[in-house]
Design an enzyme around this catalytic site. Structure first.
Site, PDB file in Angstrom:
ATOM      1  N   GLY A  14       7.020  -1.259   5.678  1.00  0.00           N
ATOM      2  CA  GLY A  14       8.246  -2.177   5.888  1.00  0.00           C
ATOM      3  C   GLY A  14       9.406  -1.312   6.868  1.00  0.00           C
ATOM      4  O   GLY A  14       8.768  -0.297   6.581  1.00  0.00           O
ATOM      5  N   CYS A  23      -0.024   5.965   9.785  1.00  0.00           N
ATOM      6  CA  CYS A  23       1.003   5.280  10.270  1.00  0.00           C
ATOM      7  C   CYS A  23       0.580   4.148  10.975  1.00  0.00           C
ATOM      8  O   CYS A  23      -0.075   3.624  12.171  1.00  0.00           O
ATOM      9  CB  CYS A  23       1.456   5.693  11.462  1.00  0.00           C
ATOM     10  SG  CYS A  23       2.592   7.862  10.001  1.00  0.00           S
ATOM     11  N   SER A  73      12.913   6.552   6.953  1.00  0.00           N
ATOM     12  CA  SER A  73      12.554   6.066   8.200  1.00  0.00           C
ATOM     13  C   SER A  73      12.876   4.945   8.103  1.00  0.00           C
ATOM     14  O   SER A  73      12.433   3.931   8.305  1.00  0.00           O
ATOM     15  CB  SER A  73      10.884   6.850   8.412  1.00  0.00           C
ATOM     16  OG  SER A  73      10.234   5.722   9.769  1.00  0.00           O
ATOM     17  N   ASN A  98      -2.058   4.970  16.921  1.00  0.00           N
ATOM     18  CA  ASN A  98      -3.287   4.709  16.484  1.00  0.00           C
ATOM     19  C   ASN A  98      -3.817   3.302  16.592  1.00  0.00           C
ATOM     20  O   ASN A  98      -2.586   1.834  16.651  1.00  0.00           O
ATOM     21  CB  ASN A  98      -2.878   4.822  14.204  1.00  0.00           C
ATOM     22  CG  ASN A  98      -3.195   5.717  13.821  1.00  0.00           C
ATOM     23  OD1 ASN A  98      -3.786   6.530  14.487  1.00  0.00           O
ATOM     24  ND2 ASN A  98      -1.475   6.379  13.575  1.00  0.00           N
ATOM     25  N   GLU A 117       1.226  -1.522  -0.022  1.00  0.00           N
ATOM     26  CA  GLU A 117       0.195  -0.508   0.535  1.00  0.00           C
ATOM     27  C   GLU A 117       0.847   1.070  -0.174  1.00  0.00           C
ATOM     28  O   GLU A 117       1.792   1.313   0.796  1.00  0.00           O
ATOM     29  CB  GLU A 117      -1.092   0.166   1.368  1.00  0.00           C
ATOM     30  CG  GLU A 117      -2.055  -1.066   0.728  1.00  0.00           C
ATOM     31  CD  GLU A 117      -2.560  -1.062   2.218  1.00  0.00           C
ATOM     32  OE1 GLU A 117      -3.573  -1.774   2.065  1.00  0.00           O
ATOM     33  OE2 GLU A 117      -1.805  -0.889   3.232  1.00  0.00           O
ATOM     34  N   CYS A 160       7.209  -6.970   7.788  1.00  0.00           N
ATOM     35  CA  CYS A 160       8.271  -6.257   8.003  1.00  0.00           C
ATOM     36  C   CYS A 160       8.871  -7.097   8.856  1.00  0.00           C
ATOM     37  O   CYS A 160       8.026  -7.276   9.727  1.00  0.00           O
ATOM     38  CB  CYS A 160       8.456  -4.824   8.431  1.00  0.00           C
ATOM     39  SG  CYS A 160       9.115  -4.077   9.601  1.00  0.00           S
ATOM     40  N   CYS A 179       2.944  -2.194  15.868  1.00  0.00           N
ATOM     41  CA  CYS A 179       2.436  -1.753  14.853  1.00  0.00           C
ATOM     42  C   CYS A 179       2.415  -2.782  13.669  1.00  0.00           C
ATOM     43  O   CYS A 179       2.308  -4.397  14.050  1.00  0.00           O
ATOM     44  CB  CYS A 179       4.560  -1.282  14.173  1.00  0.00           C
ATOM     45  SG  CYS A 179       4.168  -1.522  11.957  1.00  0.00           S
ATOM     46  N   CYS A 237       3.830   8.653   1.042  1.00  0.00           N
ATOM     47  CA  CYS A 237       3.923   6.895   1.652  1.00  0.00           C
ATOM     48  C   CYS A 237       4.448   6.382   1.143  1.00  0.00           C
ATOM     49  O   CYS A 237       2.891   5.613   0.665  1.00  0.00           O
ATOM     50  CB  CYS A 237       2.532   7.196   2.821  1.00  0.00           C
ATOM     51  SG  CYS A 237       3.850   6.651   3.979  1.00  0.00           S
ATOM     52  N   SER A 292      12.597   6.887  13.810  1.00  0.00           N
ATOM     53  CA  SER A 292      11.917   6.778  14.974  1.00  0.00           C
ATOM     54  C   SER A 292      12.245   5.832  16.224  1.00  0.00           C
ATOM     55  O   SER A 292      12.672   4.750  16.820  1.00  0.00           O
ATOM     56  CB  SER A 292      10.745   4.673  14.725  1.00  0.00           C
ATOM     57  OG  SER A 292      10.208   5.318  13.553  1.00  0.00           O
ATOM     58  N   LEU A 293      11.989   6.631  17.162  1.00  0.00           N
ATOM     59  CA  LEU A 293      12.736   7.106  18.147  1.00  0.00           C
ATOM     60  C   LEU A 293      11.772   6.219  18.912  1.00  0.00           C
ATOM     61  O   LEU A 293      11.856   5.245  20.378  1.00  0.00           O
ATOM     62  CB  LEU A 293      13.317   8.111  18.724  1.00  0.00           C
ATOM     63  CG  LEU A 293      14.156   8.091  20.359  1.00  0.00           C
ATOM     64  CD1 LEU A 293      15.198   7.659  19.733  1.00  0.00           C
ATOM     65  CD2 LEU A 293      14.091  10.061  21.000  1.00  0.00           C
ATOM     66  N   ASN A 294      10.751   6.523  19.549  1.00  0.00           N
ATOM     67  CA  ASN A 294       9.393   5.975  20.506  1.00  0.00           C
ATOM     68  C   ASN A 294       9.690   5.674  21.548  1.00  0.00           C
ATOM     69  O   ASN A 294       8.732   5.051  22.724  1.00  0.00           O
ATOM     70  CB  ASN A 294       9.130   4.831  19.506  1.00  0.00           C
ATOM     71  CG  ASN A 294       8.345   5.493  18.068  1.00  0.00           C
ATOM     72  OD1 ASN A 294       8.179   6.284  17.525  1.00  0.00           O
ATOM     73  ND2 ASN A 294       8.546   3.902  16.944  1.00  0.00           N
ATOM     74  N   CYS A 300       8.637  -4.638  15.620  1.00  0.00           N
ATOM     75  CA  CYS A 300       7.776  -3.811  17.488  1.00  0.00           C
ATOM     76  C   CYS A 300       6.229  -4.031  17.345  1.00  0.00           C
ATOM     77  O   CYS A 300       6.014  -4.310  16.466  1.00  0.00           O
ATOM     78  CB  CYS A 300       7.765  -2.136  16.205  1.00  0.00           C
ATOM     79  SG  CYS A 300       8.917  -1.490  15.561  1.00  0.00           S
TER      80      CYS A 300
HETATM   81  N1  SAH Z   1       9.756   0.930   9.704  1.00  0.00           N
HETATM   82  C1  SAH Z   1      10.212   2.466   9.556  1.00  0.00           C
HETATM   83  C2  SAH Z   1       9.075   2.668   8.271  1.00  0.00           C
HETATM   84  C3  SAH Z   1       7.781   2.849   8.106  1.00  0.00           C
HETATM   85  S1  SAH Z   1       7.155   2.712   9.625  1.00  0.00           S
HETATM   86  C4  SAH Z   1      10.132   2.957  10.929  1.00  0.00           C
HETATM   87  O1  SAH Z   1       9.263   2.221  11.676  1.00  0.00           O
HETATM   88  O2  SAH Z   1      10.322   4.059  10.597  1.00  0.00           O
HETATM   89  C5  SAH Z   1       6.564   4.539  10.143  1.00  0.00           C
HETATM   90  C6  SAH Z   1       6.542   4.981  11.466  1.00  0.00           C
HETATM   91  O3  SAH Z   1       5.122   4.623  11.563  1.00  0.00           O
HETATM   92  C7  SAH Z   1       7.489   5.160  12.199  1.00  0.00           C
HETATM   93  O4  SAH Z   1       7.826   5.858  13.368  1.00  0.00           O
HETATM   94  C8  SAH Z   1       6.521   3.812  13.497  1.00  0.00           C
HETATM   95  O5  SAH Z   1       6.667   4.356  14.653  1.00  0.00           O
HETATM   96  C9  SAH Z   1       4.572   4.980  13.165  1.00  0.00           C
HETATM   97  N2  SAH Z   1       3.586   3.949  13.514  1.00  0.00           N
HETATM   98  C10 SAH Z   1       4.155   2.161  14.097  1.00  0.00           C
HETATM   99  N3  SAH Z   1       2.639   1.518  14.240  1.00  0.00           N
HETATM  100  C11 SAH Z   1       2.167   3.209  14.360  1.00  0.00           C
HETATM  101  C12 SAH Z   1       1.010   2.825  15.358  1.00  0.00           C
HETATM  102  N4  SAH Z   1       0.133   1.860  15.594  1.00  0.00           N
HETATM  103  N5  SAH Z   1       0.990   4.186  15.500  1.00  0.00           N
HETATM  104  C13 SAH Z   1       1.382   4.975  14.955  1.00  0.00           C
HETATM  105  N6  SAH Z   1       2.670   4.947  14.660  1.00  0.00           N
HETATM  106  C14 SAH Z   1       3.204   4.221  13.957  1.00  0.00           C
HETATM  107 FE1  SF4 Z   2       8.475  -2.489  10.841  1.00  0.00          FE
HETATM  108 FE2  SF4 Z   2       8.747  -0.096  11.020  1.00  0.00          FE
HETATM  109 FE3  SF4 Z   2       6.765  -1.599  11.667  1.00  0.00          FE
HETATM  110 FE4  SF4 Z   2       8.914  -1.575  13.094  1.00  0.00          FE
HETATM  111  S1  SF4 Z   2       7.397   0.215  13.112  1.00  0.00           S
HETATM  112  S2  SF4 Z   2       7.507  -2.907  12.859  1.00  0.00           S
HETATM  113  S3  SF4 Z   2      10.558  -1.207  11.875  1.00  0.00           S
HETATM  114  S4  SF4 Z   2       7.827  -1.247  10.138  1.00  0.00           S
END
Ligand code: SAH
Ligand code: SF4
Length: 341
Positions: A157, A330, A189, A287, A92, A112, A119, A105, A211-213, A116
């Site tokens: 990914g 996201c 990213s 989300n 997508e 992936c 995600c 995007c 993506s620090l988080n 995480c």
């Molecule tokens: N794999 C890469 C890029 C794709 S994820 C990465 O992790 O950076 C893109 C972004 O979406 C990342 O910043 C990730 O932390 C965020 N993300 C993933 N799941 C999410 C969710 N459920 N709600 C909000 N952001 C999310």
């Molecule tokens: Fe993969 Fe990015 Fe999702 Fe982490 S946040 S599982 S690296 S797509």
């Protein structure tokens, strides 16, 4: 011999391919422009290339293409495109309109492997890497429908786990003879693959989002397994060392999850962690999605966190959740993976 999909090639590689066919190198530039500026999907369209050479090309090469199988439009104008790939997999892309600055995007993998915890894409594991052609064709396809100003590799990914395809794709996107995106308009990213961050910086000029988080290794390792291999200290050193396009900042993405990383202690630690490299912070309210125990933060905790960063002179935006009604926000991209498993 299998035919070469020309959309897998950077301009330099196309030049080598063309000279391998016994033709002048400048022909490569003409063809490259046909592919990315004129959006040609067949050799027949390339009218300034001789008929004879077009026939030679037909025998040795193809021009890949993607056509959306489904498009979902959100009430807020966000559009999600589903692309079916030649082997039946799906990815997508999401177009996020913002006045005149549409951001697209795009995905870099089917699924992936990074796992995480928050995600949705990650819960499906990695099926396969996308090819360079499959990455750039997402851009070709969406550009047929709407102008695109910015490109972010933030879809499905982990782009840095697919550098072999992502680096040529970035080169094609930013090539003055290709898509002609300014290097400042393309952002990759990553969840924090430290050696690959350095490799990306060596090979191309591009913006980086990290993506620090989380603000402690304890929490970050819990929600992002990559942190066990590359803990915060190493990740932040890699951010500091990353060669940015002129006058640019690293984007620090921070997905806020209720009662996990949304406290004022986190805000304070965050300010300290990012203090020694130029960056801006994107706060992304988590989300929620089915089957995931995490919760979105409250409006108050987002506002408090945001204000604290502002008071400390950190450039910060809270990303409004776009496309929520079509699961285009996201971390909610998953293609049609669910139906296939
Ligand atoms: N794999 C890469 C890029 C794709 S994820 C990465 O992790 O950076 C893109 C972004 O979406 C990342 O910043 C990730 O932390 C965020 N993300 C993933 N799941 C999410 C969710 N459920 N709600 C909000 N952001 C999310
Ligand atoms: Fe993969 Fe990015 Fe999702 Fe982490 S946040 S599982 S690296 S797509």
């Amino acid at each position: 011999m299998e035919k070469q999909d020309l959309k897998n090639l950077t301009l330099q590689e196309l030049e080598a391919f063309i000279s391998g066919l016994g033709k002048e190198r400048y022909r490569a530039k003409q063809i490259f422009k046909w592919l990315y500026q004129m959006d040609a999907t067949s050799f027949a369209e390339m009218t300034n290339v001789s008929k004879e050479f077009r026939t030679t090309l037909e025998g040795k090469a193809t021009v890949g293409n993607l056509v959306p199988e489904a498009v979902e439009a959100s009430e807020d104008g966000t559009r999600k495109y589903l692309f079916r790939l030649s082997d039946g997999q799906a990815v997508e892309s999401v177009l996020i309109p913002d006045e005149d600055r549409n951001t697209l995007c795009i995905s870099s993998q089917v699924g992936c492997a990074m796992g995480c915890a928050f995600c949705l894409t990650g819960t499906f594991n990695l099926t396969r890497n996308l090819t360079t052609a499959e990455i750039v064709n997402q851009v070709c396809a969406v550009k047929r429908e709407a102008p695109v100003r910015n490109i972010v590799l933030m879809g499905m990914g982990e782009p840095l786990a697919n550098l072999g395809a992502v680096i040529p794709a970035v080169k094609i996107l930013t090539d003055p003879d290709g898509f002609q995106f300014s290097t400042r308009k393309v952002t990759v990213s990553t969840s924090g693959l430290v050696p690959e961050m350095a490799e990306l910086g060596r090979q191309v000029t591009v913006n980086l989002a990290v993506s620090l988080n989380a603000t402690t290794d304890e929490v970050r390792s819990r929600i992002m397994p990559v942190n066990r291999a590359y803990p915060l200290k190493e990740l932040l050193a890699a951010c500091k060392a990353f060669p940015l396009p002129s006058r640019r900042w690293i984007t620090v993405e921070y997905v806020m999850i209720r009662d996990l990383n949304d406290t004022m202690e986190d805000a304070k630690r965050l300010v300290r962690l990012i203090s020694n490299f130029p960056c801006k912070v994107n706060l992304i309210p988590f989300n929620e999605h089915e089957g995931c125990g995490f919760k979105s933060p409250t409006r108050e905790s987002i506002d408090r966190f945001h204000k604290y960063l502002l008071d400390k002179h950190v450039t910060v935006i809270t990303r409004s959740s776009r496309g929520g009604d079509i699961s285009a926000a996201c971390g909610q991209l998953k293609g049609k993976l669910d139906q296939q498993q």
